[in-house]
Structure formats: C-alpha cells, structure tokens
Design a protein around this motif. Structure first.
Motif, mmCIF file in Angstrom:
data_model
loop_
_atom_site.group_PDB
_atom_site.id
_atom_site.type_symbol
_atom_site.label_atom_id
_atom_site.label_comp_id
_atom_site.label_asym_id
_atom_site.label_seq_id
_atom_site.Cartn_x
_atom_site.Cartn_y
_atom_site.Cartn_z
ATOM 1 N N TYR A 6 0.753 -1.198 -0.422
ATOM 2 C CA TYR A 6 0.259 0.228 0.315
ATOM 3 C C TYR A 6 0.239 1.108 0.183
ATOM 4 C CZ TYR A 6 -3.892 3.570 1.384
ATOM 5 O OH TYR A 6 -4.141 4.440 1.823
ATOM 6 N N ILE A 9 3.525 1.120 -3.430
ATOM 7 C CA ILE A 9 2.263 0.764 -4.640
ATOM 8 C C ILE A 9 1.756 1.804 -4.976
ATOM 9 C CG2 ILE A 9 1.989 -0.292 -6.905
ATOM 10 C CD1 ILE A 9 4.065 -2.351 -5.812
ATOM 11 N N PHE A 10 0.852 1.415 -3.944
ATOM 12 C CA PHE A 10 -0.633 1.692 -4.398
ATOM 13 C C PHE A 10 -1.719 2.763 -3.579
ATOM 14 C CE2 PHE A 10 -1.620 -3.187 -4.312
ATOM 15 C CZ PHE A 10 -1.610 -3.458 -5.327
ATOM 16 N N ARG A 11 -0.454 3.575 -2.725
ATOM 17 C CA ARG A 11 -0.705 4.996 -1.922
ATOM 18 C C ARG A 11 -1.133 6.073 -3.407
ATOM 19 N NH1 ARG A 11 0.089 7.419 3.236
ATOM 20 N NH2 ARG A 11 1.224 9.697 2.081
ATOM 21 N N PRO A 12 1.023 5.725 -3.580
ATOM 22 C CA PRO A 12 0.840 6.974 -5.088
ATOM 23 C C PRO A 12 0.239 6.748 -5.737
ATOM 24 C CG PRO A 12 3.071 5.647 -3.722
ATOM 25 C CD PRO A 12 1.768 4.508 -3.428
ATOM 26 N N LEU A 13 -0.681 5.359 -5.823
ATOM 27 C CA LEU A 13 -0.867 5.380 -7.887
ATOM 28 C C LEU A 13 -2.051 6.044 -7.286
ATOM 29 C CD1 LEU A 13 0.515 1.945 -8.880
ATOM 30 C CD2 LEU A 13 0.537 4.054 -10.011
ATOM 31 N N LEU A 14 -3.252 5.834 -6.115
ATOM 32 C CA LEU A 14 -4.340 5.910 -5.653
ATOM 33 C C LEU A 14 -4.710 7.470 -5.275
ATOM 34 C CD1 LEU A 14 -5.266 2.784 -3.185
ATOM 35 C CD2 LEU A 14 -6.823 3.584 -5.594
ATOM 36 N N ARG A 16 -3.346 9.703 -6.819
ATOM 37 C CA ARG A 16 -3.928 10.321 -8.131
ATOM 38 C C ARG A 16 -5.299 10.556 -8.398
ATOM 39 N NH1 ARG A 16 0.687 11.291 -10.310
ATOM 40 N NH2 ARG A 16 3.050 10.355 -9.769
ATOM 41 N N LEU A 17 -5.843 9.852 -7.880
ATOM 42 C CA LEU A 17 -7.072 9.456 -7.804
ATOM 43 C C LEU A 17 -7.528 10.780 -7.220
ATOM 44 C CD1 LEU A 17 -8.400 6.319 -8.687
ATOM 45 C CD2 LEU A 17 -7.545 7.603 -10.617
ATOM 46 N N ALA A 22 -10.614 6.653 -5.170
ATOM 47 C CA ALA A 22 -9.782 6.036 -5.047
ATOM 48 C C ALA A 22 -10.577 4.825 -3.549
ATOM 49 C CB ALA A 22 -9.127 6.999 -3.934
ATOM 50 N N THR A 26 -10.757 0.825 -4.368
ATOM 51 C CA THR A 26 -10.199 0.576 -3.151
ATOM 52 C C THR A 26 -10.918 -0.542 -2.884
ATOM 53 O OG1 THR A 26 -8.653 2.195 -2.819
ATOM 54 C CG2 THR A 26 -8.483 -0.071 -1.718
#
Length: 672
Positions: A6, A9-14, A16-17, A22, A26
């Motif tokens: 998280y 990987i996922f937090r930086p991508l999420l 952005r939404l 987000a 999730t």
C-alpha cells in the motif's frame, strides 16, 4: 493490500485519483477479492494478525477479540466489510444511519499535508432501507456490529425520538450494540440528556441486554460534554463514543490533528464518569503511539478512519502488537483488571518469559539447519572438484574420462547445477537455524508456520529425484537423517506474542522498511516461481535453449551416447528446483510476517542466508564460462532485490541504540 504494497505502490497511485474514486475503487476491489474462494484467507494470510487472550475483552455484553474497531463512515456503502474484518479489527461501526438517505453532490477532499479527509456532507449515508437489506446477509459481517443511528438534522427531540424508534426496531436484529448520535446544537442540554435516556429505554425494551452508547462529536463543546458525562444515566447508557469529525464551514474534517482533541475529551469524560464507563475514542489514530496515548488517557477502545487511509491497512495489527507488549510489560503474577471491570485476564509474565529449552523442540530444528549447512558445504566441495560421485558413475556405467571425451563442457555444466544446489542448501540451513533460535526459541507462531511449510515442501521435493528413474542414495540418507529432526522440532509450542518492543510511529525508518519488505516479498515470490519452473523443466525438457547453446549439443545426442545421462542431469535440475522453492517459501514467510522493528538478528539472517546462494550461482557460472546474459538475467534481478531489501531494511531492523530526544510509552527512545 498490506502496508508494504500500500505505502509503496497503491497509495501513490490511488492518491492520483480523487479521494472518492480512490476509496470506492479500493473498497470494491477488496470486497471482490474477499468474495472469491479463498479470498478472505489470502487477505488474512498477507496480514497474519494472530489472536491472544490478553487482547480479548467485553464491551458490556459484547465479546471483542481486538480492542481496535473501524469507523462506519470509512465504508459507508458496505463494499468490503468481510475484507476489513481480516485486518486485525475487533468490531465494526455501521453508520451513521438515518431514516432517509443523505446524499452528497460534492466530492470528498484530501488534505495530505495534515493527513486529513474533508467530507462536505455530514451524515451522508444510503438510508435505513438500503442498510437493512445489506445487513440481512450477516455472513458478510463477521465482526460485532456497532450500529450508529442518527436523527434527521433540524428535527425536534420528539421527532428525533420517533425516528430513533423506527431505526432501532429495524436495525436491532443485526446490531450487537447501538451508538446514539445525539448531539444537536439546536437542542438544550436537558433535551439531549432526556433524549438519550428515552432512546436507551426503547433499545432495552427490545433487548434488555442491548448495550447502548452515546456518540458525541469530537468538537462537542466542553461544557456540554462535562454536563452530559455527569448527568447521563449510565445504568441505561453503557458508555460513550468520542467521535472522529470536527465540524467546519466546509464539512466534517477527519484526520491526524483530531488526536489532541480526542485526548482532551477522553481525559475529561474519564475523570467525571469514573472507571465504570466504557469509552471508545475514534479521533486522530494514525500510529500505534496514538492508540496507546488514548488508552493511557482513559479510552478502552479505539476506532480507525483516516489512519487507515494515510498509514495503511496494517495499522490495526501494529496497534494490537503495541497493546500486547505494553500489557505484558506492565503485568505481574496478579490479574490485570482494566477499567470498568468488563475485562480481566491473568497475565503471567513469568510464564510468558519462560521460553522452550533447546531439547524441547527448537534445538532439533537448529540441528537440522546445521546439518543442511554442513551438507551444502560438502556438496559444494564435491561439485567443484570431482563433480560426480561413485554411485553416479555406477548408474551411468561410464567414467569421468568418457564424459569429458563426449563433451568437454558436460562436467562443468553438471558442476554448475550442483554448486548452485549446494549454495541453496547452505542458505536454507542458515535460515532454518536462525528461525529455530530466534523464532521457535521465542515461541513465535509465524516462525513455526514458516518452517513447517518450507520443510514439508523440501522433504516432498525428494520425490522429484525419481522423475527419471534415478534414486540418489546420498540424498535419501540425508532425508532419513533430517526428517526426525523436523518432526521433533514441531513439538515446540509456538503460541507466544513477541516480547520485543514493537514499532510505534510512522517515521522514516518505518517508511523505508515498507520498501525493504516489498523487495523481499518480491524476491521470495520470484524465487518461488523460479523453483517451480526449474523443477518442471527438470522433469520434462531438462534443458533450456541457453543450456544447449553452452553445451553445443542436443538431448537426443546425449541420450544416444548414454541413455542414463539425461536422467542424471534431470535429477540435479529437479533437486535444485525443489530446494529453491523450499528456500523461497521460508524467505517469503519471513518477509510477510517477520519484519519488526529492532530485529537485528533478522537483518543478519537475511544477509547471511542470501549470500551463499548468490555467491554459488555467480561464481560457478563465471568459472565454467556460462555467462549468457539472458540465462543470468533472473539471477541479476534477484540480486538487485536482495541488495535493495537489505539497504532499505537496515535502519528499521537495526534500530534500538540510537541517541534520540524522546521516549515512547515503553521507555524506548524514539525519533524526534
């Protein structure tokens, strides 16, 4: 979605939404995974929150497994309750629930610098009709449910009580406890107190043991809170929930800054109401230290919301581990009562400190690891010199000279397989011995699980040697000698919590450690895939294209010269694949479950456990001249993961003796 994936990987991508997209993405993704066969098991396995009696309690009449709950406003549409239940949570709030839906045409906003979320429409929810229909399938809600009911804004106390009656009648069949969200700035204090007591009587008329709690906003005026805590009849109302939201002109603000208000409110209520009151604190819990401070101030339980968004889904587990450690540290041989008398366990600190002796079980696994190291060293020496053993020659019916005459690269090629196997054996032995000493020896459940899975695969892979009809007597003898050690080691009772101080703050070393953990999880996964692939090739095609290019021959030519030559090589390849897979499993389990702050032994274990495998692999390829880039590319990739993992984990695992400014509740120095 554990913290190591998280945060990296996922937090930086999420982030952005938009916050709403987000959140919905999730929760829907986790909800979908939890509904798949084995999905909940997968989520639980990645997190691996173990349960211990010293965490269990009674919230009035409700049995609570963990003292950490989750806010209902986090998953307002009920997208992933089953997935959230696997994170180490003990209860779940449902709500706020109003008689009619409250929708919002404005988006949720993040304030990343303050680690906060702004909800523009207070009390947004789907309404009681939708919530009731959702709750009918109780299988989706495995945790105790605390249903938070709220009257329509601008209602009079009489109108609000009529709404509460309908809400309680419809939702009580699914509720384990009720949160009455009562504060309305348009009412007098007297009206609010009477309203609370009348609503509680309604709930008790339906179920006399039904626990009822007052829910107050985090920014409830201090005078109101004082009067409410002093005047409310807590024979009818079992406790108070100090909420998470601060009302602003733009909406409800929920975030890290709420902890200061939460601490202030908890101390005030505890001082006025005494120890008999159950207090749930829901504001500003973003680190384990926040939860400990709130509990020190008087809270019995904490609820999470924005902390899960900013810190990650591993936060409940980290809080539970911190609570376990503190309770053990503060316990003696007498029972340890907590406030309100609803929880009382005898914590025998001496019994927890009494660890298994060498011969009670863990010593056998240590000897097994030592045997693997010695066996690997001997196998390396043989593979680097004579390569083949007498029984290999008897099986083939030809000697070394004949093999060299057939193909001058044949023996070096076999040496490369056998040296890499030897290096892998040494790596496994080091990992086993260290896990035995510092894992089984301390009674840690995760270490026993790791050793059991890896050893089971390792011993089972012996049968891969028979894939081409070749029985290796030396490997058979080693298996016979080591198997009893494995069986005896599994007698060790591994049901103790860690006695080492846990991590409390999201400092730089913890954030770096998430990257280090990601590197080792990726390495373990890659090695597992590699081990399976090599084993499959070993019992099928035996060679890959680069092998044949190095040998400058074909399997058919080798088989034509000696029909037993390919089976002998296959036996080496299958054996190496099985050993690599076994090694990968123990490494992957360590990476998933064993990374904890200050575990110096674990960093040295990873360093020492990885070096023999990489040294063996790279050195033998260089010596025999098998340096094809594409053949070695997976090894290069694995080595990069290994080195980066060690670098990122070093500050976190090797911490503990830093000279810093501030001490945590355990008396351990923390970063300023």
């Amino acid at each position: 979605m554990p913290d190591w994936s998280y945060r990296t990987i996922f937090r930086p991508l999420l982030f952005r939404l938009s916050a709403e997209r987000a959140r919905d993405f999730t929760l829907h993704a986790m909800g979908l995974i939890s509904k798949l066969p084995g999905g909940s098991l997968l989520i639980r396995t990645l997190g691996h929150m173990e349960s211990y009696p010293i965490l269990e309690s009674k919230m009035s009449a409700v049995h609570i497994k963990y003292p950490v709950g989750v806010s209902g406003a986090l998953d307002i549409h009920g997208s992933a309750p089953r997935a959230l239940a696997q994170f180490g949570l003990g209860f779940m709030e449902i709500g706020p629930v109003t008689l009619h839906p409250v929708s919002s045409n404005m988006s949720i906003r993040r304030e990343v610098s303050n680690e906060a979320l702004l909800y523009p429409t207070p009390y947004a929810n789907d309404g009681v009709d939708v919530v009731e229909e959702r709750l009918k399938d109780r299988r989706n809600y495995p945790l105790p449910l605390m249903i938070r009911t709220r009257h329509t804004s601008a209602s009079t106390p009489v109108e609000a009580l009529e709404e509460q009656q309908q809400l309680i009648e419809r939702l009580s069949p699914y509720a384990d406890a009720l949160y009455l969200d009562v504060i309305d700035r348009g009412w007098t204090l007297e009206e609010t107190v009477c309203y609370c007591e009348d609503a509680a009587r309604m709930a008790h008329s339906i179920n006399k043991d039904f626990p009822v709690f007052i829910y107050v906003t985090l920014d409830c005026p201090q005078q109101w809170l004082e009067q409410l805590a002093a005047r409310a009849d807590f024979h009818l109302l079992q406790g108070m929930v100090i909420g998470e939201a601060i009302h602003t002109a733009d909406g409800d603000l929920i975030g890290k800054e709420g902890k200061a208000l939460s601490l202030e409110r908890v101390r005030l209520v505890r001082e006025i109401a005494g120890d008999s009151l159950i207090i749930v604190a829901a504001g500003g819990v973003h680190e384990p230290l926040d939860a400990l401070e709130l509990m020190d101030a008087g809270a019995n339980y904490v609820q999470l919301h924005s902390g899960l968004v900013y810190s990650g889904p591993g936060l409940p587990k980290r809080i539970n581990e911190a609570i376990i450690y503190k309770r053990i540290e503060s316990a003696d041989h007498e029972p340890l009562p907590l406030r309100n008398g609803h929880f009382q366990h005898s914590i025998d600190a001496a019994a927890l400190m009494k660890l298994p002796s060498f011969w009670q079980g863990w010593g056998w696994m240590w000897l097994l690891g030592l045997g693997m190291v010695i066996g690997g060293i001997l196998a390396w020496i043989i593979a680097a010199t004579s390569v083949v053993l007498p029984y290999d020659i008897r099986f083939l019916g030809i000697g070394r000279e004949s093999m060299e005459n057939l193909n001058e690269r044949l023996l070096p090629f076999m040496s490369h397989d056998r040296v890499t196997l030897a290096g892998t054996m040494i790596s496994i032995g080091i990992l086993y011995a260290q896990l035995a000493r510092y894992g089984l020896g301390k009674g840690l459940h995760w270490s026993k699980t790791a050793l059991f899975i890896s050893c089971l695969v390792g011993f089972s892979s012996f049968f891969l040697y028979l894939g081409y009809g070749y029985f290796d007597p030396l490997h058979g003898l080693v298996a016979i000698l080591l198997l009893p050690m494995f069986i005896l080691s599994m007698r060790t009772k591994a049901n103790r919590p860690s006695l080492d101080p846990p991590n409390l703050v999201n400092d730089r070393s913890w954030r770096l450690a998430q990257w280090g953990q990601l590197m080792f999880v990726s390495l373990g996964s890659a090695l597992a895939v590699g081990g399976i692939t090599i084993s499959f090739i070993g019992v099928t095609d035996v060679f890959v294209a680069t092998d044949l290019a190095y040998l400058c021959t074909t399997p058919e030519f080798l088989a034509m010269y000696n029909e037993r030559l390919v089976p002998l090589i296959a036996h080496d390849r299958a054996g190496f694949g099985g050993a690599l897979f076994s090694n990968a499993l123990v490494l992957l389990t360590i990476a998933l479950w064993g990374i904890n702050q200050g575990q110096r032994w674990l960093w040295w274990t990873l360093l020492a456990g990885g070096m023999p495998g990489f040294i063996a692999g790279f050195s033998v390829h260089a010596v025999i001249g098998y340096t094809d880039f594409w053949h070695l590319l997976p090894a290069y990739f694995a080595c990069v993961l290994y080195v980066l993992g060690l670098i990122f984990l070093y500050p976190y695992l090797m911490s503990g003796r830093r000279i810093t400014r501030k001490k945590d509740p355990f008396g351990r120095l923390q970063a300023p």
